[in-house]
Every structure is written in structure tokens, then in C-alpha cells.
Write a protein that holds these residues in place. Sequence first.
Motif, PDB file in Angstrom:
ATOM      1  N   GLU A 239       0.833  -1.210   0.000  1.00 47.95           N
ATOM      2  CA  GLU A 239       0.000   0.000   0.000  1.00 47.95           C
ATOM      3  C   GLU A 239       0.871   1.264   0.000  1.00 47.95           C
ATOM      4  OE1 GLU A 239      -1.972   1.040   3.610  1.00 47.95           O
ATOM      5  OE2 GLU A 239      -3.450   2.310   2.610  1.00 47.95           O
ATOM      6  N   VAL A 240       1.881   1.267   0.857  1.00 45.04           N
ATOM      7  CA  VAL A 240       2.745   2.449   0.941  1.00 45.04           C
ATOM      8  C   VAL A 240       3.483   2.636  -0.390  1.00 45.04           C
ATOM      9  CG1 VAL A 240       4.687   3.532   2.142  1.00 45.04           C
ATOM     10  CG2 VAL A 240       3.012   2.211   3.440  1.00 45.04           C
ATOM     11  N   GLU A 241       3.982   1.525  -0.955  1.00 43.46           N
ATOM     12  CA  GLU A 241       4.714   1.626  -2.230  1.00 43.46           C
ATOM     13  C   GLU A 241       3.807   2.146  -3.337  1.00 43.46           C
ATOM     14  OE1 GLU A 241       8.352  -1.555  -1.834  1.00 43.46           O
ATOM     15  OE2 GLU A 241       6.623  -2.140  -3.037  1.00 43.46           O
ATOM     16  N   GLU A 242       2.568   1.688  -3.302  1.00 37.78           N
ATOM     17  CA  GLU A 242       1.639   2.111  -4.351  1.00 37.78           C
ATOM     18  C   GLU A 242       1.371   3.618  -4.260  1.00 37.78           C
ATOM     19  OE1 GLU A 242      -1.905  -0.342  -4.622  1.00 37.78           O
ATOM     20  OE2 GLU A 242      -2.912   1.374  -5.571  1.00 37.78           O
ATOM     21  N   ILE A 243       1.141   4.088  -3.041  1.00 34.97           N
ATOM     22  CA  ILE A 243       0.913   5.536  -2.871  1.00 34.97           C
ATOM     23  C   ILE A 243       2.174   6.305  -3.291  1.00 34.97           C
ATOM     24  CG2 ILE A 243       0.395   7.394  -1.234  1.00 34.97           C
ATOM     25  CD1 ILE A 243      -1.122   5.314   0.465  1.00 34.97           C
ATOM     26  N   ALA A 244       3.343   5.784  -2.853  1.00 32.82           N
ATOM     27  CA  ALA A 244       4.602   6.482  -3.125  1.00 32.82           C
ATOM     28  C   ALA A 244       4.895   6.567  -4.626  1.00 32.82           C
ATOM     29  CB  ALA A 244       5.751   5.775  -2.404  1.00 32.82           C
ATOM     30  N   THR A 245       4.443   5.564  -5.379  1.00 27.80           N
ATOM     31  CA  THR A 245       4.722   5.516  -6.815  1.00 27.80           C
ATOM     32  C   THR A 245       3.797   6.447  -7.612  1.00 27.80           C
ATOM     33  OG1 THR A 245       5.118   3.173  -6.424  1.00 27.80           O
ATOM     34  CG2 THR A 245       5.116   3.851  -8.705  1.00 27.80           C
ATOM     35  N   GLY A 246       2.642   6.753  -7.055  1.00 22.55           N
ATOM     36  CA  GLY A 246       1.622   7.511  -7.799  1.00 22.55           C
ATOM     37  C   GLY A 246       2.113   8.884  -8.252  1.00 22.55           C
ATOM     38  N   ARG A 247       1.555   9.333  -9.373  1.00 28.09           N
ATOM     39  CA  ARG A 247       1.944  10.623  -9.945  1.00 28.09           C
ATOM     40  C   ARG A 247       1.639  11.773  -8.996  1.00 28.09           C
ATOM     41  NH1 ARG A 247       1.623  13.329 -15.484  1.00 28.09           N
ATOM     42  NH2 ARG A 247      -0.190  14.456 -14.733  1.00 28.09           N
ATOM     43  N   ALA A 248       0.448  11.676  -8.376  1.00 27.68           N
ATOM     44  CA  ALA A 248       0.031  12.757  -7.470  1.00 27.68           C
ATOM     45  C   ALA A 248       1.031  12.888  -6.325  1.00 27.68           C
ATOM     46  CB  ALA A 248      -1.363  12.459  -6.920  1.00 27.68           C
ATOM     47  N   THR A 249       1.511  11.754  -5.825  1.00 28.68           N
ATOM     48  CA  THR A 249       2.468  11.799  -4.705  1.00 28.68           C
ATOM     49  C   THR A 249       3.788  12.401  -5.178  1.00 28.68           C
ATOM     50  OG1 THR A 249       1.445   9.812  -3.825  1.00 28.68           O
ATOM     51  CG2 THR A 249       3.583  10.400  -2.908  1.00 28.68           C
ATOM     52  N   ARG A 250       4.225  11.989  -6.363  1.00 29.96           N
ATOM     53  CA  ARG A 250       5.499  12.534  -6.868  1.00 29.96           C
ATOM     54  C   ARG A 250       5.421  14.047  -7.029  1.00 29.96           C
ATOM     55  NH1 ARG A 250       6.565  10.120 -11.956  1.00 29.96           N
ATOM     56  NH2 ARG A 250       4.746   8.776 -11.777  1.00 29.96           N
ATOM     57  N   GLN A 251       4.273  14.493  -7.563  1.00 27.89           N
ATOM     58  CA  GLN A 251       4.099  15.941  -7.729  1.00 27.89           C
ATOM     59  C   GLN A 251       4.081  16.642  -6.382  1.00 27.89           C
ATOM     60  OE1 GLN A 251       0.528  16.100 -10.025  1.00 27.89           O
ATOM     61  NE2 GLN A 251       1.602  16.088 -11.994  1.00 27.89           N
ATOM     62  N   ARG A 252       3.366  16.026  -5.433  1.00 32.39           N
ATOM     63  CA  ARG A 252       3.248  16.637  -4.109  1.00 32.39           C
ATOM     64  C   ARG A 252       4.626  16.687  -3.427  1.00 32.39           C
ATOM     65  NH1 ARG A 252       1.709  20.459  -1.193  1.00 32.39           N
ATOM     66  NH2 ARG A 252       1.430  19.970   0.993  1.00 32.39           N
ATOM     67  N   THR A 253       5.426  15.645  -3.631  1.00 29.48           N
ATOM     68  CA  THR A 253       6.763  15.620  -3.028  1.00 29.48           C
ATOM     69  C   THR A 253       7.615  16.776  -3.574  1.00 29.48           C
ATOM     70  OG1 THR A 253       6.646  13.241  -2.697  1.00 29.48           O
ATOM     71  CG2 THR A 253       8.832  14.191  -2.694  1.00 29.48           C
ATOM     72  N   SER A 254       7.564  16.994  -4.893  1.00 33.12           N
ATOM     73  CA  SER A 254       8.333  18.107  -5.474  1.00 33.12           C
ATOM     74  C   SER A 254       7.824  19.442  -4.941  1.00 33.12           C
ATOM     75  CB  SER A 254       8.208  18.152  -6.998  1.00 33.12           C
ATOM     76  OG  SER A 254       8.389  16.890  -7.523  1.00 33.12           O
ATOM     77  N   GLN A 255       6.495  19.530  -4.834  1.00 33.72           N
ATOM     78  CA  GLN A 255       5.912  20.775  -4.347  1.00 33.72           C
ATOM     79  C   GLN A 255       6.354  21.054  -2.902  1.00 33.72           C
ATOM     80  OE1 GLN A 255       1.650  20.634  -3.806  1.00 33.72           O
ATOM     81  NE2 GLN A 255       1.397  22.452  -5.096  1.00 33.72           N
ATOM     82  N   ILE A 256       6.367  19.987  -2.085  1.00 31.77           N
ATOM     83  CA  ILE A 256       6.786  20.165  -0.685  1.00 31.77           C
ATOM     84  C   ILE A 256       8.228  20.674  -0.649  1.00 31.77           C
ATOM     85  CG2 ILE A 256       7.382  18.905   1.445  1.00 31.77           C
ATOM     86  CD1 ILE A 256       4.901  17.088   0.866  1.00 31.77           C
TER      87      ILE A 256
END
Length: 469
Positions: A239-256
Motif C-alpha cells: 500500500e505504501v509503495e503504491e501511494i509512493a509511486t503515484g503521480r500525485a504523490t510525486r508531484q506533491r513531493t516536489s511541491q513540498i
Amino acid sequence: MSETSSSGRPIIIAANRLPVMRADGGQWTPSPGGLVRALYPMLRESGGTWVGWTGEPDDDPEPFTVEGVDLRPIPISADEMTLYYEGFSNDALWPLYHDALRESTFDNDQWQAYRSVNERFAAELAEVAPDESVVWVHDYQLQLVPGLLRERRPDLTIGFFLHIPFPPVDLFTRLPWRDQIATGLLGCDLVGFQRPKDAANFVATVDQLLDVAIDGNTIAHGGRTTSVGEYPISIDVAEVEEIATGRATRQRTSQIRARLGDPEVIMLGVDRLDYTKGIGLRLRAFARLLEDGRLDPTRHVMVQVATPTREAVEHYQDERASIERLVGEINGRFSRIGLPVVHYLYQSLPYDELVALYRAGDVMLVTPFRDGMNLVAKEYAAAHIDGDGVLVLSEFAGAADELTDAVLVNPHDERALQDAIVEAVEMHRHERRGRMSGLRDQIRKSDVQGWADRFLAALDVASTTRKES
Ligand code: GDG
């Protein structure tokens, strides 16, 4: 439909809290927290029954179902919430089981409320559990339930898992009701702990307090046996890997990262705001490193998520005040306009946001004085699908037994903690990747499903042993 154990028998879970909470619109949704995150995926996949409190005083809804899980609410009054939950569970047992980091309050009214809530749980379980089924009781709030249930339903297989540490004999025996608690746990076929040391503490305790005969990990008492073992809990890695891989998460990580001013290193802490978690300790270490010039506020920033918890308990109010004072002092001294050096969130964040933060964190600081396991440490490693990132981990977290590729540290040693942080910040990319790969291999070997399967399989064996002995 009930979830079934490895022997095909139905399973009923009992925990202080139901694994759901009411969202703004009034509908029930799965709630955050170590225990829930550990068990809900397993229940969701196969369906199952969970007996527990909604978390609201005087709330007594009819049984209901969420995502295939049959939920049986246990009502708890406002008085009981104060005495059983905030009082006995969180102001007597919690500090005592965590190295007596704060003084425990021992109060007879609290104890009576604890007993009566445990009796209510046992009565409900006795009613809902089918013949010969398996009941799995969780955590320190319900330690009398196994004994009370065994009296009512000798046919059941009863297991108990303690999510927090079990204290050494000399601490446990401070408890005025030590014999009753120890006896309550012996109602089980199997008592599971996070670490071998916890299991050993329990065995030594019953050996000292009660009339038992000990043979390895089996305790014989009153014509029955109880097995004891360690079952380190884990997370839903997929579950964690799936969330971490998602596009939305990647975008949010860059934004953070951008919002934090694109620093060289983001240090991260994620904890319930609990005095066991060592939040103040790591803030003080960070401040000292800035003061000594070993870290640079223009290159190194810290994000601390402190989730609100047990706000009615005085030790928690004191802890919050002390942390917030520290954050203010550090920011007052080292921040620049628009760029705080410590970003402090006293909030419960959506899980997706948490995973995005894990990904943004270059160095994760997990520095409890004492912790049963610590799922945050495992979630951080699971989220780092990029294979980078460094975990600084207290030796006093259960997770330290398995996560040996972390930078392990004794948080009581201020200088050692400062050095561990600097080591993590300056670690060469090659070493970082090697260690992260070790951490990720380790957590993949044992996720939460494996933990539950192992416990339930051992429970089957223990109940067979009991019946044959
Ligand atoms: C007890 C034992 C043991 C935290 N903040 C937010 C949030 N969380 C989630 C984390 C993690 C869980 O809560 C915390 O689990 P921990 O294991 O770190 O700690 P405890 O709550 O003290 O749990 C502990 C655990 O039981 C399981 O046996 O490991 O030793 O003390 O999963 O992700 N989740 C969301 N927003 C937050 O702000 N959504």
C-alpha cells in the motif's frame, strides 16, 4: 462473513477502538493509528468482526458494517472515558510500560472503571463468538479480557497481542493490581509481544508473582497452558509503495521540497505527540547542531508532524507546551523571513500527504525513548522507492531489532544523537543507497499480513497444545 484463521475457524478481533471514525458528513471511514493501519488491510481483504469503542463517550450505535468488516460497538460513558481510558490506560499503564518515563497515577476508581469496561468487552465477545472460534484481543487497555472471557467461554481459542513494551519485573510490580493483570493475560492460549525482551519480561513477571511452572515459552498454570512469543508487527508495504509511486504523490513531493525553499537536506519527524517519542530531544539536537555550525539553516531544514493525541491527559499537555516552546525558540533564532528552519504541524494529515512527506524526507528521525515497534520507521523505508534516504533510529524502538541498516542511536546520549544526525546528513550516496536497500529488503520480508499470519498460526498451535495438555 467472518475472517477465518489458518485452521478455518472464524476470527473476532477486540481492541479499545473500532478501526473507523465518523467523517464530516457522518459516514464511517477507516481511522489513522498504528493498530488500525496494521490490521485493517487484513480485515478488509477477507471480511471479519471487530469489537471496540467508537471513541465518542456515550455513543451506542447498532452494529454496522464498513468495507466488509462487521463492527460491534462497545459503549463507554464520559466518566469511563476519563477513568478507564485517559486514567488507567494512559496515565497508569502507558507510562509504567514505557520505562516509567512519567509518573503513573494509581487510583482505585480508575482501576474499577478499567475492570468494568474489560468485563463489558468480555461479555460482548462471549455473545458474538461462534463455538470454538478464535478471539484476538489487542493491547494494554484490554489485559483483563482474556481471563474474563476464558471463564465464560472455555471453548474459545484466545490470543492477545501487546503493541507496547512489557516492562521489567521491577517496574510491573509497582502496579497495585499486578496479580489481576498478569492473571488476566494467562486466560490466553498465546500472548504475543513485539520483542523477545518483552516476552522474557512477562515470563519473569508471572514466575515471580503467580503459581506457575515455566517450560521454555510455555507457562503451565491451573491445569492449562499459555504460550508466549515475539511477533514484531509491520506495515502494509504494498500500500505504501503504491501511494509512493503515484503521480500525485510525486508531484506533491516536489511541491513540498519547493515550498520548503529547496533545501539541501530535509529532516523529518512524524509522531503522535507523545512524551515517549523523543520529539523534544531531536529538536534540541537539531538546535545544538545549528548553534555549533555543524548544520546550516540555509541548507538544512526540519519538518516535524506531531499528531494530536490524548489531549486531556496532563503529561501530554505539558509535552505539547514544551515542544511548541522549543520550536518557537529555534525558529526565532535561526529562521529567515519566509523560511522557517523548523516546520511544525500539530495536525493529523491524510495518509497520502504523509507518504509524500516521507518521500521528501532525506533524513528520517525516529528517536523514541521507548517504543513497542514504531511503524513510522518502516513506512519511511517503504515509501523510499527511489532507494535513497537515511533512517536515524533509536535503539529503544522495537524496529531496531530488524532495521539494522538504519543509523542506530541511543537517544539518551545527546552527543551521540547529534553525531548520528550529522552522519546521516553527510552520508555518501553509495552508503545511503546500500543501507536503504537493506532496509527495504527487510520490510518486504515481513509485512503486516505475514505478521498476522504468523501470530494466528502460532495461536492455532498453542490452542491445540492447551487442549491436549
Ligand atoms: C503503537 C505503539 C507500535 C501518524 N501521524 C499520522 C498518521 N500516523 C500513523 C503513522 C503510523 C501510526 O500512525 C503510528 O504508529 P507508530 O508505530 O509509530 O506508533 P503508535 O501510534 O504509538 O503505535 C508502537 C504500534 O502501536 C503498532 O503495534 O509500533 O510502538 O506505540 O502508521 O503512519 N497517519 C495519518 N496522519 C497522521 O498525521 N494518516
